[in-house]
Scaffold this active site. Sequence first.
Site, PDB file in Angstrom:
ATOM      1  NE  ARG A   1      14.113  -1.814  -5.407  1.00  0.00           N
ATOM      2  CZ  ARG A   1      14.490  -1.046  -6.416  1.00  0.00           C
ATOM      3  NH1 ARG A   1      13.689  -0.911  -7.471  1.00  0.00           N
ATOM      4  NH2 ARG A   1      15.635  -0.414  -6.409  1.00  0.00           N
TER       5      ARG A   1
ATOM      6  NE  ARG B   1      26.017  11.211 -13.692  1.00  0.00           N
ATOM      7  CZ  ARG B   1      25.332  11.696 -14.725  1.00  0.00           C
ATOM      8  NH1 ARG B   1      24.985  12.972 -14.752  1.00  0.00           N
ATOM      9  NH2 ARG B   1      24.990  10.909 -15.725  1.00  0.00           N
TER      10      ARG B   1
ATOM     11  CE  LYS C   1       5.993   3.432   1.281  1.00  0.00           C
ATOM     12  NZ  LYS C   1       6.687   2.513   0.337  1.00  0.00           N
TER      13      LYS C   1
ATOM     14  N   PRO D   1       0.841  -1.207   0.000  1.00  0.00           N
ATOM     15  CG  PRO D   1      -0.678  -1.567   1.702  1.00  0.00           C
ATOM     16  CD  PRO D   1       0.628  -2.045   1.182  1.00  0.00           C
ATOM     17  CD  GLU D   2       3.417   2.571  -4.049  1.00  0.00           C
ATOM     18  OE1 GLU D   2       3.628   3.690  -4.566  1.00  0.00           O
ATOM     19  OE2 GLU D   2       3.653   1.501  -4.642  1.00  0.00           O
TER      20      GLU D   2
END
Length: 288
Positions: free
Chosen positions: A263, A160, A57, A2-3
């Site tokens: 992920r 970067r 969150k 959940p975000e």
Amino acid sequence: MPELPEVEALARDLAGRLDGRAVVRVDIANFSCLKTFDPPVTALAGGMVDGVSRHGKFLDIDVSGTHLVLHLALAGWVRWKDEVPKLPARPNSKSPLAARIVLDDGSGLDITEAGTRKSLALYVVRDPQDVEGIARLGPDPLSADFTVDVLRGILEEAGRAQIKGVLRYQSNIAGIGNAYSDEILHAAKMSPFKPANSLTEDELELLHATIRDELGAALARADGLAASELKGEKKSNMRVHGRTGEKCPVCGDVVREVSFADRSLQYCATCQTGGKPLADRRMSKLLK
């Protein structure tokens, strides 16, 4: 996981359900989820629910000034029960039940976590800022304080570093995770590997507007839905995240994936990288 949109909608849904209710007890069924010991969980018993809110969150249930804070992690969720068992939940490492909140009218909440990787976290604190993860959160991207200048500073400080990771890092911006960072970058037509400090002024303004638009639209879709409907709503509206091998809804190219140890990210090469696939040893053979 959940975000921001789902946790905000969940907080709003629970605020309506819990308003005016008293907590009878909180049962811990998986002790690994409980990350604090002072105040004890028993301090919540007898308290009135004064509100439910969100920090990034994290979900925050205020019980007469003592806060039960949840981080649902990858596979956690909160399930409303019109009626919960009268007997306390027993510890069971094999059950998805992590904790149960029992209310004075016999209803309650089951806090669950699917799978074997247990990373859901529950905190009982006097102040939400006592939770380290909350104390180090960056700005909320839907707040008025999240300006173009604030985003510029975040990206410049990141140097970067790849912009995908910068968007996901909670100390930079609170509430954006793996899914919405994919969706934001796709909508902004930016490579997830683009260096954070390489954006032009036009790109910076576009990214800022896209962050707010994508999260705002997701929240508008989720607002008013019951907790049981939020996961399905999120998944059904993803354009690239979780859509590997499907057609991009914008250009028709195949949605590609880059995999990491724990992920993955999804993107469209035509929309985001000038047609050039990003290097990914795992998926390159499947997407040629």
